[in-house]
Design a protein around this motif. Structure first.
Motif, mmCIF file in Angstrom:
data_model
loop_
_atom_site.group_PDB
_atom_site.id
_atom_site.type_symbol
_atom_site.label_atom_id
_atom_site.label_comp_id
_atom_site.label_asym_id
_atom_site.label_seq_id
_atom_site.Cartn_x
_atom_site.Cartn_y
_atom_site.Cartn_z
ATOM 1 N N VAL A 414 2.642 11.508 -9.443
ATOM 2 C CA VAL A 414 2.443 10.330 -9.121
ATOM 3 C C VAL A 414 2.258 10.080 -7.853
ATOM 4 C CG1 VAL A 414 3.020 7.826 -9.546
ATOM 5 C CG2 VAL A 414 3.447 9.634 -11.691
ATOM 6 N N LEU A 415 1.342 9.152 -7.350
ATOM 7 C CA LEU A 415 1.394 8.800 -5.959
ATOM 8 C C LEU A 415 1.361 7.189 -5.945
ATOM 9 C CD1 LEU A 415 1.213 9.534 -2.812
ATOM 10 C CD2 LEU A 415 -1.345 9.195 -3.296
ATOM 11 N N ILE A 416 2.203 6.900 -5.182
ATOM 12 C CA ILE A 416 2.180 5.186 -4.685
ATOM 13 C C ILE A 416 1.966 4.909 -3.410
ATOM 14 C CG2 ILE A 416 3.754 3.165 -4.701
ATOM 15 C CD1 ILE A 416 5.494 4.379 -6.951
ATOM 16 N N ALA A 417 0.577 4.401 -3.488
ATOM 17 C CA ALA A 417 -0.365 4.480 -2.257
ATOM 18 C C ALA A 417 -0.339 3.008 -1.942
ATOM 19 C CB ALA A 417 -1.540 4.960 -2.431
ATOM 20 N N SER A 418 0.401 2.558 -0.954
ATOM 21 C CA SER A 418 0.247 1.007 -0.263
ATOM 22 C C SER A 418 -0.329 0.958 0.738
ATOM 23 C CB SER A 418 1.879 0.622 -0.144
ATOM 24 O OG SER A 418 1.874 -0.735 0.026
ATOM 25 N N HIS A 419 -1.474 0.486 0.806
ATOM 26 C CA HIS A 419 -2.721 0.471 1.832
ATOM 27 C C HIS A 419 -2.859 1.731 2.479
ATOM 28 C CE1 HIS A 419 -1.950 -3.868 1.705
ATOM 29 N NE2 HIS A 419 -0.849 -3.881 1.279
ATOM 30 N N PRO A 420 -3.275 2.614 2.008
ATOM 31 C CA PRO A 420 -3.390 3.985 2.547
ATOM 32 C C PRO A 420 -4.276 4.175 3.529
ATOM 33 C CG PRO A 420 -4.595 4.091 0.376
ATOM 34 C CD PRO A 420 -3.711 2.561 0.374
#
Length: 510
Positions: A414-420
């Motif tokens: 799982v990747l949690i991408a915040s404003h990547p």
């Protein structure tokens, strides 16, 4: 105003190399370029934060030399930074006069002057409101008002639309037209090329530290402008041909995150992300996205149930979650993503200290970490003189590419991408999107938080809207427009094509 022959060197790199730009009075002049192209250094020189090694600055036909921002302000140049510099616990008036008390005092005269400026330029600012009660668009206008209050005739706007919804962007552009009509000059720095084409009178492209060309919006398309920036053709995005699987990689049930203000920052949020799915979360900043991400990473206390696959990880700390296969691209790369004074190869280890290639037995494997840092730099096009330079020496976009490469290197579940892609140029943005798409095809589950509505719509298989800490709607990314999504984000959902908030969409081409 003119910049002539501006050159600035740092150890191992030439940031600006004979930059030449002429800006006509009463116009909006956009400056675009890749990360590391030299835009930020150039603006710091213009604003007196750095001195050029060669070249001159002319304002109203006279050559000027700035040793500090105060001298630039005195010459009529003001800068609105991408990250707002406002004190939430002060009123608009108090924020505006802070540091400029000598102009009109701090009382009624200052308040009257603020109202005059606000009305003259159509800013619609109420001087007595607390900044903490203002939305993002109003905060942006307060920042503009601050520089106008100090007498600026030339405004530098650095990524001014980065956190605005489409309606707020339209309002900002209306404000810029009012400023232009009054004879003010705006220098507009942005990565959003459609917006640049919509608002600018002229556009200067900077590539690898030097000016390439100045064009009028009528002469180029956004794709042509992007290719001028990168110096080559951009890849064409491929449509998705596979379907989201039924396997749930991350499930969240009734997640609640308390806040210091009484009302929960996140209030009873539930969702699932399947293997090979990108779930996008859309919302105006400050509606619980940051708290949601921090709770999922074990960085903030919460109640509810978080499952990774079939395992309950609700009580796990951040390291346990990372080791189990959750990658993390943080919203604030400086606070949570990097050690700015440490070299790149040490930053490559960060958050993965107990995983190969960073360890050999119980010890840090310097050679392994350094070799893999070299690979990330090459694969993700991180522009740097070498892997031993401090992370602080890189542009923001190159810092971001290093983080994305680091997180993708461990093949997370799982990747949690915040404003990547925040602060990343169009070429790097396309490359990061392609990396995410490939990983999704290989089975990665992604939670995507972004203020870029085009990114959310273009990348998401499922798209949810968060408002005041609650999931209030599910919209179809295949049919929703940025304007409709912006309406849903602000609570005006009547015109947005929505599904029940708990609904899931399994198939999506993007």
């Amino acid at each position: 105003m003119a910049l002539r022959g501006i050159t600035k060197r740092f150890p191992g790199v030439v940031a600006n190399d004979d930059i030449n730009i002429e800006v006509q009075r009463g116009t909006v002049h956009a400056i675009v370029g890749e990360n590391g192209a030299g835009k930020s250094t150039l603006m710091k020189i213009l604003y007196g934060m750095q001195r050029p090694d060669a070249g001159t600055i002319e304002v109203d036909g006279a050559t000027v030399h700035f040793g500090s921002p105060q001298q630039a302000i005195k010459a009529g140049i003001g800068m609105v930074h991408q990250h707002f510099m406002l004190a939430d616990n002060l009123t608009v008036t108090e924020n505006v006069v802070l540091g400029a008390e000598r102009l009109c005092g701090i009382g009624a005269r200052a308040r009257r002057r603020i109202l005059e400026i606000s009305e003259s330029y159509g800013l619609g600012i109420q001087p007595d409101r607390l900044v903490e009660d203002l939305g993002v668009g109003d905060r942006q206008r307060v920042e503009i008002l601050k520089v106008l209050y100090r007498g600026a005739k030339i405004l530098i706007l650095d990524e001014p639309t980065a956190v605005l919804v489409p309606q707020e962007v339209d309002e900002l552009f209306g404000n810029l037209r009012d400023l232009k009509a009054e004879g003010l000059t705006v220098i507009f720095i942005s990565h959003k090329l459609d917006e640049v084409l919509a608002v600018a009178d002229e556009i200067t492209v900077v590539r690898r530290g030097t000016t390439v060309r100045t064009v009028k919006p009528s002469e180029v398309t956004s794709r042509q402008l992007a290719e001028l920036m990168v110096g080559s053709e951009l890849p064409v995005p491929q449509l998705r041909t596979d379907a989201v699987t039924d396997k749930v990689e991350l499930s969240v049930t009734d997640l609640t995150v308390p806040s210091e203000h009484g009302r929960p920052a996140v209030d009873g949020v539930s969702f699932e992300i399947h293997r090979g799915e990108i779930l996008g979360i859309a919302g105006v900043e400050g509606n619980g996205q940051a708290e949601l991400v921090e709770a999922l990473m074990g960085m903030r206390p919460s109640t509810g149930v978080v499952r990774l696959g079939h395992g309950d990880i609700s009580d796990w700390d951040t390291r346990q979650r990372r080791t189990a296969g959750i990658g993390y691209i943080p919203e604030d790369r400086h606070r949570h993503g990097l050690l700015l004074e440490s070299p790149l190869w040490e930053n490559r280890i960060l958050g993965h200290q107990n995983q190969k290639p960073n360890i050999s037995g119980p010890w840090i494997d310097r050679a392994g970490a350094r070799a893999d840092t070299e690979r990330i730099v090459a694969e993700y096009d991180v522009r740097t003189p070498g892997i031993d330079v401090a992370a602080a020496s890189l542009s923001g976009g190159n810092q971001q590419k290093l983080i994305v490469g680091r997180e993708m290197s461990h093949q997370p579940r799982v990747l949690i991408a915040s404003h990547p892609t925040r602060g990343v140029d169009v070429g790097a943005q396309a490359a990061i999107w392609e990396h995410l798409r490939r990983a999704r095809t290989a089975g990665l589950a992604v939670l995507l938080i972004s203020a870029d509505l085009d990114e959310l719509i273009g990348m998401s298989d499922t798209l949810r809207v968060i408002l005041r800490g609650r999931i209030v709607a599910t919209v179809d990314p295949a049919t929703v427009t940025p304007e409709e999504l912006g309406s849903a984000m602000t609570g005006a959902t009547d015109d947005a094509p929505t599904e029940p908030a708990g609904g899931d969409s399994a198939d999506r081409s993007s």
